[in-house]
Scaffold this active site. Sequence first.
Site, PDB file in Angstrom:
ATOM      1  CD  GLN A   1      -2.537  -1.237   2.672  1.00  0.00           C
ATOM      2  OE1 GLN A   1      -3.576  -0.590   2.874  1.00  0.00           O
ATOM      3  NE2 GLN A   1      -1.988  -2.009   3.589  1.00  0.00           N
ATOM      4  CG  ASN A   2       3.989   1.180   2.450  1.00  0.00           C
ATOM      5  OD1 ASN A   2       2.946   1.554   2.983  1.00  0.00           O
ATOM      6  ND2 ASN A   2       4.803   0.298   3.005  1.00  0.00           N
ATOM      7  CB  ILE A   3       3.307   5.891  -2.551  1.00  0.00           C
ATOM      8  CG1 ILE A   3       3.513   6.869  -1.386  1.00  0.00           C
ATOM      9  CG2 ILE A   3       1.834   5.485  -2.657  1.00  0.00           C
ATOM     10  CD1 ILE A   3       2.779   8.219  -1.553  1.00  0.00           C
TER      11      ILE A   3
ATOM     12  CG  HIS B   1      -2.828   2.535  -1.917  1.00  0.00           C
ATOM     13  ND1 HIS B   1      -2.821   2.474  -0.552  1.00  0.00           N
ATOM     14  CD2 HIS B   1      -4.013   1.993  -2.292  1.00  0.00           C
ATOM     15  CE1 HIS B   1      -3.965   1.937  -0.129  1.00  0.00           C
ATOM     16  NE2 HIS B   1      -4.695   1.637  -1.154  1.00  0.00           N
TER      17      HIS B   1
ATOM     18  CB  THR C   1      -1.453  -2.944   6.860  1.00  0.00           C
ATOM     19  OG1 THR C   1      -2.599  -2.218   6.377  1.00  0.00           O
ATOM     20  CG2 THR C   1      -1.775  -4.416   6.960  1.00  0.00           C
ATOM     21  CB  SER C   2      -4.405   0.142  10.605  1.00  0.00           C
ATOM     22  OG  SER C   2      -4.778   0.795   9.389  1.00  0.00           O
TER      23      SER C   2
ATOM     24  CG  ASN D   1      -0.774  -8.795  11.710  1.00  0.00           C
ATOM     25  OD1 ASN D   1      -0.120  -8.059  12.447  1.00  0.00           O
ATOM     26  ND2 ASN D   1      -1.616  -8.346  10.804  1.00  0.00           N
TER      27      ASN D   1
ATOM     28  CB  ALA E   1       8.506  -4.446   9.750  1.00  0.00           C
TER      29      ALA E   1
HETATM   30  N1  APR Z   1       6.695  -2.414  12.201  1.00  0.00           N
HETATM   31  C1  APR Z   1       5.496  -2.988  11.893  1.00  0.00           C
HETATM   32  N2  APR Z   1       4.309  -2.346  12.018  1.00  0.00           N
HETATM   33  C2  APR Z   1       4.343  -1.074  12.490  1.00  0.00           C
HETATM   34  C3  APR Z   1       5.549  -0.420  12.843  1.00  0.00           C
HETATM   35  C4  APR Z   1       6.758  -1.143  12.682  1.00  0.00           C
HETATM   36  N3  APR Z   1       7.957  -0.605  12.998  1.00  0.00           N
HETATM   37  N4  APR Z   1       5.235   0.852  13.278  1.00  0.00           N
HETATM   38  C5  APR Z   1       3.884   0.960  13.180  1.00  0.00           C
HETATM   39  N5  APR Z   1       3.340  -0.192  12.724  1.00  0.00           N
HETATM   40  C6  APR Z   1       1.930  -0.503  12.434  1.00  0.00           C
HETATM   41  C7  APR Z   1       0.908   0.205  13.286  1.00  0.00           C
HETATM   42  O1  APR Z   1       0.678  -0.504  14.502  1.00  0.00           O
HETATM   43  C8  APR Z   1      -0.329   0.165  12.370  1.00  0.00           C
HETATM   44  O2  APR Z   1      -1.053  -1.030  12.558  1.00  0.00           O
HETATM   45  O3  APR Z   1       1.671  -0.068  11.115  1.00  0.00           O
HETATM   46  C9  APR Z   1       0.272   0.164  10.964  1.00  0.00           C
HETATM   47  C10 APR Z   1       0.094   1.477  10.232  1.00  0.00           C
HETATM   48  O4  APR Z   1      -1.294   1.656   9.984  1.00  0.00           O
HETATM   49  P1  APR Z   1      -1.749   2.898   9.062  1.00  0.00           P
HETATM   50  O5  APR Z   1      -1.040   4.132   9.524  1.00  0.00           O
HETATM   51  O6  APR Z   1      -3.238   2.886   9.034  1.00  0.00           O
HETATM   52  O7  APR Z   1      -1.155   2.568   7.642  1.00  0.00           O
HETATM   53  P2  APR Z   1      -1.770   1.615   6.527  1.00  0.00           P
HETATM   54  O8  APR Z   1      -2.439   0.436   7.110  1.00  0.00           O
HETATM   55  O9  APR Z   1      -0.691   1.349   5.541  1.00  0.00           O
HETATM   56  O10 APR Z   1      -2.874   2.558   5.817  1.00  0.00           O
HETATM   57  C11 APR Z   1      -3.453   2.045   4.641  1.00  0.00           C
HETATM   58  O11 APR Z   1      -4.484   4.172   4.218  1.00  0.00           O
HETATM   59  O12 APR Z   1      -4.390   6.412   4.269  1.00  0.00           O
HETATM   60  C12 APR Z   1      -4.288   5.330   3.435  1.00  0.00           C
HETATM   61  O13 APR Z   1      -3.130   5.294   1.428  1.00  0.00           O
HETATM   62  C13 APR Z   1      -2.946   5.249   2.796  1.00  0.00           C
HETATM   63  O14 APR Z   1      -1.790   3.258   2.134  1.00  0.00           O
HETATM   64  C14 APR Z   1      -2.420   3.901   3.232  1.00  0.00           C
HETATM   65  C15 APR Z   1      -3.660   3.159   3.667  1.00  0.00           C
END
Ligand code: APR
Length: 270
Positions: free
Chosen positions: A107-109, A125, A218-219, A240, A256
């Site tokens: 999902q990362n850019i 994305h 990812t959340s 996970n 990670a």
């Molecule tokens: N290692 C692993 N996980 C981590 C770390 C780490 N060092 N630091 C934070 N996290 C986890 C958090 O606990 C959370 O569950 O990464 C997740 C980040 O969640 P979000 O900020 O919601 O990011 P993401 O899931 O990628 O969002 C999805 O939403 O806004 C859009 O386009 C955007 O691609 C993004 C999408």
Amino acid sequence: MDQNSAVFQMAANRLRQATGVVVFTGAGMSAESGIPTFRDAEGLWHQFPPQRFATLPGLLASAVAQPRRVAEFLIALLGPIACARPNPGHLAIARLEAHKPVVVVTQNIDGLHQQAGSSTVYEIHGSMLRIVGRGRRPLRRLSRAELATVVDDLREVIGSRGFAFPQLLRAIEPIFATGITHYHRPDVVLFGETMAEPDWSQAITAVQNCDCLIAVGTSGTVMPAAALLDEVPQQATVINIDPAGGPGELQLRGPAGTVLPALVEAACGP
Ligand code: APR
């Protein structure tokens, strides 16, 4: 995360036995590369509400009404990507390819999986390192150095007297321009836009055919990306990796950059 725990050993065994792996990554994958997540306590969306900064209409309206705030958002978003490097987690995923077929769905850019050496990466994305024209027609790649120059220009102009919308547009011209005769923008998917193709369709097929999916950082809250997890075959293993936990049968709670190298080594050797 205890590498002697039963859940870690089970995850390593399942990964060792897997014949087709999908690694599904979110913002947490790049957190240890210095790129902020979106929904953590210090996440980007807490400082810059996505309805005003992550939809095209919202961004354009904010750029006219609050050009300084949009400049601050772009600096916060692009600055870390411009100077990011793959972390040990990205490198571990790339190393896994030496042992079995691996597809990365991200999902990362930020382009960090490719820079780490992963050869099959679906950017559902899009990517900040590509510029497209109308209809997402590919125009050119954008280097991190070029991105850093845009960020430097934004930092410089934001402090100047009379900073307004025209100065903002001039500073971001290398990555965004809109006019009758020319139009270009980053190849990223904003909220309300269609997913990046063919990556999205290829990602769905890869998930439907895997026997092990590792969700990292990812959340799992944003659709339709999060719906990928519904496409995982019944008999497949879902691991996970996230300090906060998340969707999946086997939970490895940790960062990670630490968990992935340990897991890949336990499964496939040093
Ligand atoms: N290692 C692993 N996980 C981590 C770390 C780490 N060092 N630091 C934070 N996290 C986890 C958090 O606990 C959370 O569950 O990464 C997740 C980040 O969640 P979000 O900020 O919601 O990011 P993401 O899931 O990628 O969002 C999805 O939403 O806004 C859009 O386009 C955007 O691609 C993004 C999408």
